[in-house]
Design a protein around this motif. Sequence first.
Motif, short mmCIF file in Angstrom:
data_model
loop_
_atom_site.label_atom_id
_atom_site.label_comp_id
_atom_site.label_asym_id
_atom_site.label_seq_id
_atom_site.Cartn_x
_atom_site.Cartn_y
_atom_site.Cartn_z
N ILE A 62 0.91 -1.34 -0.13
CA ILE A 62 0.13 0.04 -0.13
C ILE A 62 0.70 1.24 0.03
CG2 ILE A 62 -1.67 1.11 1.32
CD1 ILE A 62 -2.71 -1.46 2.38
N VAL A 63 1.87 1.31 0.74
CA VAL A 63 2.72 2.50 1.18
C VAL A 63 3.81 2.40 -0.03
CG1 VAL A 63 4.23 3.89 2.58
CG2 VAL A 63 1.87 2.81 3.46
N GLY A 64 4.63 1.31 -0.01
CA GLY A 64 6.03 1.14 -0.78
C GLY A 64 5.66 0.96 -2.25
N PHE A 65 4.65 0.28 -2.77
CA PHE A 65 4.35 -0.10 -4.14
C PHE A 65 3.37 1.10 -4.72
CE2 PHE A 65 6.48 -3.98 -3.25
CZ PHE A 65 7.36 -4.23 -4.37
N GLY A 66 2.50 1.53 -3.70
CA GLY A 66 1.67 2.47 -3.99
C GLY A 66 2.47 4.09 -4.39
N GLY A 141 11.40 -5.00 8.75
CA GLY A 141 11.72 -3.60 8.74
C GLY A 141 10.96 -2.60 8.07
N ILE A 142 10.91 -3.06 6.87
CA ILE A 142 10.21 -2.19 5.63
C ILE A 142 9.07 -1.90 6.04
CG2 ILE A 142 12.10 -2.13 4.16
CD1 ILE A 142 9.16 -3.89 3.22
N VAL A 143 8.02 -3.13 6.60
CA VAL A 143 6.60 -3.13 6.80
C VAL A 143 6.44 -2.38 8.11
CG1 VAL A 143 4.61 -4.31 7.60
CG2 VAL A 143 6.31 -5.52 5.82
N LEU A 144 7.35 -2.16 8.96
CA LEU A 144 7.26 -1.30 10.05
C LEU A 144 7.38 -0.03 9.49
CD1 LEU A 144 9.56 -2.95 12.99
CD2 LEU A 144 7.02 -2.09 13.28
N ILE A 145 8.32 0.51 8.76
CA ILE A 145 8.56 1.67 8.16
C ILE A 145 7.14 2.14 7.46
CG2 ILE A 145 9.57 2.88 6.11
CD1 ILE A 145 12.02 1.33 6.82
N GLY A 146 6.69 1.37 6.70
CA GLY A 146 5.38 1.95 6.21
C GLY A 146 4.22 2.15 7.07
N ILE A 415 10.93 0.78 0.70
CA ILE A 415 9.94 -0.29 0.85
C ILE A 415 9.73 -1.33 -0.17
CG2 ILE A 415 7.61 -0.58 1.56
CD1 ILE A 415 7.74 1.68 3.13
N ALA A 416 9.53 -0.64 -1.39
CA ALA A 416 9.15 -1.53 -2.42
C ALA A 416 10.51 -2.43 -2.97
CB ALA A 416 8.78 -0.77 -3.64
N ARG A 417 11.63 -1.81 -3.15
CA ARG A 417 12.86 -2.52 -3.31
C ARG A 417 13.37 -3.66 -2.42
NH1 ARG A 417 16.42 1.55 -3.39
NH2 ARG A 417 18.25 0.74 -2.19
#
Length: 531
Positions: A62-66, A141-146, A415-417
């Motif tokens: 939602i946040v990263g790929f959006g 970690g990147i899910v937490l970031i989102g 996030i996406a990467r």
Amino acid sequence: MAVSTPVLAVVVLIYLIVIFYLGLLGYRRTNETEDYMVAGRKINPYILALSYGATFISTSAIVGFGGAAGAYGMGLLWLTFMNIVFGIFIAFVVFGSRTRRMGVNLDAVTFPEFLGKRFQSRFIQGFSGALVGIFMPLYAGIVLIGGARFVETALSINYDVAVLILAIIIAAYVITGGLIAVMYTDALQGTLMFIGMGLLLIFTYIKLGGVTEAHQALTNMAYLVPEKLVASGHMGWTAMPELGSQIWWTVVSTFILGVGIGVLAQPQLAVRFMTVRSSSSLNKAVLVGGPFILMMAGVAYIVGSLSNVYFFDNFGKIALEVANGNTDLIMPEYINSAMPDLFVVLFMLTLLSAAMSTLSSQFHIMGTSIGHDFYKEFLKKGKGKTTSDVVTKIGIAVTIVVSVVLAYVLPISIIARATAIFMGLCTAAFLPMYMGALFWKGMTKEGAISSLIIGTFSSLSWLIFVHEKEAVPLGISQALFGNATLLSGVWTVVDPILVATPISLITAVVVSLKTKPPSNKHLKKCFNKIK
């Protein structure tokens, strides 16, 4: 505009009370190891589908790929297609039923154990468990970031505090309740996510004057694409990048293929196939899972792209400029700026649900991989049940800490990467072995071990020495060989999944053909039919 109202406090409090109640319910129904690991193998199709979907679609989607769609455009909708075809239909119908059947026959309670018992190798189980325990914190970690980025923007609180709050809440019910608690909470969170994304799509089209008007406006903005992106192949937000360009390789190989195919080899998703009562439950779950993924991923990529129209109409800037180049901030900035306050409250719950559902599954699988697969089955050779349960919970706690640290130190637009990196690694390491386990009786232990090792290290080597996005900032290739990357040209933008996975697959086949096949007695046990 930040949201700070009594309504927000009440809504979040009610949400957390319900979440902890479901966690308590899971704790009360967790009596044996099988309950903790695979939810007692009696989860119904609706809960399975929502739990699987909510675990799969996190804040990274939602946040990263959006946000990536806000930068690169609607070409990412091909990832939605891949998510549904591979992530739902092929995963449930083709892989799921065989995984469930073989998992029951072998009495496997984790994905690494499933692979280890299929090939009669504690090394495979231990190495797979260690791989998950070491590298999944990057994904967590990147899910937490989102999740934290949206909470930071919506509530105007410190980002570091937001990360810590999310981690503590999730840890409380994962450590105690096991997979039953995780799947119960996932089902509720998945339902909230579906409602939130549906409303987001509707409000976006209303805000932009309608479906046709919004998309036409985005098409007409092609001239606003920054020169640097144009030079890299960007042709507008409603067109695919120029074939063979740098951005084309990023969108197609890293995002669409890396995540679209990578979902088949995700340990936290594959283990869910072993939680249902029957194979027919998996077929029924497709009817829920398909529409869920369409709404989650499809809406994120559409809205992320269309945010450019809103930002340009209201601020005279495209999404990347509003977010100061950080794609991870595009969706939070858009929602908090364009949507009504009450919707921001609801959507914060949507993103909290997305983050918590994925993180709870990640923390659970990391803990069981360390405590059960690596410690008990590999190091202790299957001894020490009570001790392994303690180590599992310690493993969850440790991986939570590592994930939080990574959420603090990882760079912007990651996030996406990072999602694609982890999924690509799992694909190269696990997918050829996993397919062989399910569909090829001639695959041997030696073939599986060779594929696992070669897939792992070829993927990591490509990341470290060739793929520019990782090789340049890591600097290892520069330090050892005097070059930022060992190869040049288009190879530096080809994702590791396109190189490492074929190598891993060829290795599995060649080594298996040259080594002794498993005994017929073991194969019969593995492939024995059950209801």
